[in-house]
Every structure is written in structure tokens, then in C-alpha cells.
Design an enzyme around this catalytic site. Structure first.
Site, PDB file in Angstrom:
ATOM      1  N   GLU A   1      -8.037  -1.567   3.885  1.00 20.22           N
ATOM      2  CA  GLU A   1      -7.281  -0.314   4.075  1.00 20.22           C
ATOM      3  C   GLU A   1      -6.784  -0.180   5.508  1.00 20.22           C
ATOM      4  O   GLU A   1      -7.543  -0.404   6.451  1.00 20.22           O
ATOM      5  CB  GLU A   1      -8.187   0.874   3.728  1.00 20.22           C
ATOM      6  N   HIS A   2      -5.510   0.159   5.656  1.00 20.14           N
ATOM      7  CA  HIS A   2      -4.851   0.298   6.968  1.00 20.14           C
ATOM      8  C   HIS A   2      -4.868  -1.020   7.747  1.00 20.14           C
ATOM      9  O   HIS A   2      -4.810  -1.027   8.969  1.00 20.14           O
ATOM     10  CB  HIS A   2      -5.486   1.422   7.795  1.00 20.14           C
TER      11      HIS A   2
ATOM     12  N   ALA B   1      -1.406  10.575  -4.734  1.00 20.55           N
ATOM     13  CA  ALA B   1      -2.787  10.231  -5.079  1.00 20.55           C
ATOM     14  C   ALA B   1      -3.235   8.929  -4.428  1.00 20.55           C
ATOM     15  O   ALA B   1      -4.352   8.491  -4.632  1.00 20.55           O
ATOM     16  CB  ALA B   1      -2.927  10.123  -6.602  1.00 20.55           C
ATOM     17  N   GLY B   2      -2.359   8.308  -3.646  1.00 26.65           N
ATOM     18  CA  GLY B   2      -2.731   7.051  -3.003  1.00 26.65           C
ATOM     19  C   GLY B   2      -2.621   5.855  -3.919  1.00 26.65           C
ATOM     20  O   GLY B   2      -3.252   4.829  -3.695  1.00 26.65           O
TER      21      GLY B   2
ATOM     22  N   ASP C   1       1.909  -2.120  -0.315  1.00 24.97           N
ATOM     23  CA  ASP C   1       2.196  -1.401  -1.555  1.00 24.97           C
ATOM     24  C   ASP C   1       3.414  -1.978  -2.262  1.00 24.97           C
ATOM     25  O   ASP C   1       3.425  -2.160  -3.481  1.00 24.97           O
ATOM     26  CB  ASP C   1       2.430   0.085  -1.264  1.00 24.97           C
TER      27      ASP C   1
END
Length: 385
Positions: A34-35, A125-126, A174
């Protein structure tokens, strides 16, 4: 009704004719990493069985006439004129931005279209509803104009639209997973080289997503702040991106960076350790070691909570509940950009009902919010249907 069926039906209804081009791009869930994408690092997502469909047909002029079925809103713009944002309707930025950068990439692309968009990725919502839309629009344009664009290039155009047109400084994960996803596989992506390593999901393993219904809006600033802090840290270490800092190098200068800026030091610690966790998670999955994968997911969540500071109490509570039900047979963590959204849980199929039940029994009572629970299938990336 699937998004594909809905888009085709709505097109017939709104334009009184049959669509000649139908495309579909999935959303995604990120299992770990993540990130890390905008730090040129490693991620391990899969495309999911929720996504965005577009049905349309070519026009005789250069106008794009777009209907967003889920929002019941129209947009119209002309490829012969400069394409600019419409701040009154946020969703239009993802469409206009992609079309604009497709034109930059392929200057001869000038054909207009009528199109309808329909999707079932939960918004804010990611789960990458925006990337799913961007990749679908990119694929639609590529097919419409018979353009020499690969799916990877379509993904990078989507990222560019989000960065430069919408204003969210997201990485490329993404869009890449929406474009390149493989059925029944997680995809480890090197966000610098764009190399991918498909890793099969064992047949007896379920991927669960729980939507906290705490809404996030990444354009609002916190996401961009985290990115800036990571850039400051990279500059401190004298590297292009935090991907280039090993765990040993970080530990060697951690005290020095902490003295300068404790917040930046925490952000860097998350990214450096998270990159290593992704590499370890690939090995854990390849050897079928769900217990180790679960430990890595737990460490990832703690790092997001304590070092990157992007979780919220409701998300932490969902992770805690899921972990109680899963035990040492898998793991749970927040997924997505943070400040709300969803958790992801990976566990043997026989644990699904226990996870669903413990959350149903406790979450709403404790938080006043009602969760949504999904069991997901790792799906193929963007396609013409």
C-alpha cells in the site's frame, strides 16, 4: 443485471439504437503493498469481479456524448476543441481526462462517440472505481479509433488523467491491474519496470472484501500529502524514489531522519518495510504458506496505522474482528488509499462464514455503520465484450 447488460440496455434506451462496441474493465483489491506504487515499489493486487462497462458507437462528428447510468447524468464535449474539466460533475474528469491524453498520445484520434457507462464497483471504497472507469474509457477509445495502444499504455494514460486532469497524485497500480489482471491470479507488479509476476490463488482460498462505509475522497489532500512526504524522504536518502532504499540503509540513517522530521521518517519506514513484505508475500503464496501471508498482512496493517497513519478506528475494528475469526490460517488488512474504504481478508474457504458472522454480529453495533461483505473472484483485466 451485470454492468455489461445494464450498459447495453441503457444505450438502446437513451440513443434508440444498438451499441456496436462494448468494453469492460474490472476494479481491484490490493492484497499487500500500500502506497508503494508511487514510490516505484512493489504491489500485489488482483482484478475483481466488479467493474465498469461501456457500450457505445461511433458518431459522424467529433463530439463525445456520454451518459453515466448509475448517476443518471449526461456529459458532452468536443474532440475538436480543448478538453477542460467540468468541476460540477466529478465523474466527468475521469472520462474527459482519458480522452484528452489518448489524443495527446494519438493526435489523429478525432472520432466522436455516443456512449453509456455502467458499473458496480462501490464508489469511494478503495476498490478503484476510478481506475476501472479510466481503463474502460481508454480501451473504448483504442477500439473506436483502432489506435496502436497496448493495455499497459492505456493504464498509464489512465494514471496520467488522474494525476494531471483530476488532480490526485496516485501511482500506477490501480490502472495496471485493471488493464493486465489475470483470472484466478494475484499479480505482483514492479511499478518501476512494469514487470509482472502472476501468482495463482490456491483453489481452497477465498478473498473477502468488507466495505466499512466510511467514505474517503483522495483528491481532498491527505493522499497527496503522503506522496510529498515520501518525495522528501527520497531526497534525504539521495535516491530517485524510496524503492531504492534497502531496509539496512533505512535503519542506518533512521535516527538522523527522525531528528530532522519524525513524520517523514515514519512515512519512509512504512514504504521501505512494505516493499519487503510484498516480496515475502509472493514467496509465501507460492509455497502455500497462508500463516506467513497472514503475518505479513498484519504487519502491513500495523504499519499503515502507526507509521503511515491512514487507517480509521472503524477499519482497525473490522481488521481485528476478521483476524479473530481467521486465526493463523490467513490474514486481514486495510486495502486502498486509506481514511475509510475497505479491508481485505484472505483465508481458507471454510472460514468465510465465520468472518461474515463475527462482523455482522459486532460492527454495526459498535460503529453505527452497516458493512457490505463481498467474496471476490480474481478476474481477467480489461476486455472487449
Amino acid at each position: 443485471m451485470t454492468p455489461q447488460q445494464s450498459a447495453q440496455r441503457l444505450f438502446q434506451e437513451k440513443f434508440n439504437c444498438t451499441p456496436t462496441l462494448n468494453v469492460y474493465a474490472p476494479g481491484r483489491v490490493n492484497i499487500i503493498g500500500e502506497h508503494t506504487d508511487y514510490n516505484d515499489g512493489f504491489v500485489m493486487p488482483c482484478a475483481i469481479n466488479y467493474g465498469t462497462a461501456i457500450s457505445g458507437r461511433k458518431r459522424d462528428d467529433s463530439r463525445f456524448k456520454v451518459y453515466a447510468g448509475d448517476l443518471q447524468q449526461w456529459d458532452e464535449f468536443d474532440l475538436a476543441q480543448e478538453i477542460t474539466p467540468d468541476s460540477s460533475k466529478k465523474w466527468t474528469g475521469y472520462v474527459r481526462g482519458v480522452v484528452k491524453f489518448v489524443q495527446t498520445h494519438c493526435p489523429d484520434f478525432k472520432c466522436g462517440a455516443d456512449l453509456v457507462i455502467s458499473g458496480n464497483v462501490p464508489l469511494s471504497a478503495g476498490l478503484s472505481s476510478s481506475a476501472s472507469l479510466e481503463v474502460a474509457v481508454g480501451k473504448f477509445c483504442q477500439q473506436l479509433g483502432n489506435l496502436p495502444l497496448t493495455n499497459t499504455e492505456i493504464a498509464l494514460i489512465g494514471q496520467k488523467a488522474e494525476n494531471q486532469f483530476v488532480g490526485c497524485q496516485c501511482g500506477n497500480m490501480d490502472q495496471l491491474i485493471s488493464a493486465l489482471g489475470q483470472k484466478d491470479h494475484l499479480l505482483m507488479i514492479d511499478c518501476r519496470s512494469l514487470e509482472t509476476i502472476p501468482t495463482p490463488i490456491p483453489a481452497n482460498v477465498a478473498v473477502m472484501i468488507v466495505n466499512s462505509h466510511v467514505k474517503h475522497d483522495l483528491v481532498a489532500g491527505e493522499y497527496n500529502t503522503r506522496r510529498q512526504q515520501c518525495e522528501v524522504a527520497a531526497k534525504f536518502f539521495g535516491v530517485k524514489a524510496l524503492r531504492d532504499v534497502s531496509l539496512a540503509q533505512f535503519k542506518q540513517r533512521e535516527a538522523e531522519l527522525t531528528a530532522l522530521d519524525p513524520e517523514v521518517a515514519k512515512r519512509a519506514r512504512h514504504v521501505v518495510t512494505e516493499n519487503q513484505r510484498v516480496l515475502d508475500a509472493v514467496k509465501a503464496l507460492q509455497s502455500g504458506n497462508l500463516a506467513l501471508l497472514g503475518e505479513l498482512m498484519a504487519q502491513s496493517h500495523e504499519s499503515m496505522r502507526d507509521d503511515f497513519e491512514i487507517t480509521v478506528p472503524q477499519i482497525d475494528y473490522l481488521v481485528e474482528l476478521a483476524q479473530i475469526a481467521i486465526g493463523k490460517t490467513g490474514g486481514a488488512r486495510m486495502t486502498g488509499g486509506g481514511f475509510g474504504g475497505c479491508i481485505v481478508a484472505v483465508a481458507p474457504v471454510e472460514k468465510v462464514e465465520a468472518v461474515r458472522q463475527i462482523i455482522a454480529d459486532n460492527y454495526a453495533q459498535q460503529t453505527g455503520l452497516k458493512e457490505d461483505f463481498y467474496v471476490c473472484t480474481a478476474s481477467q483485466g480489461v476486455s472487449v465484450c
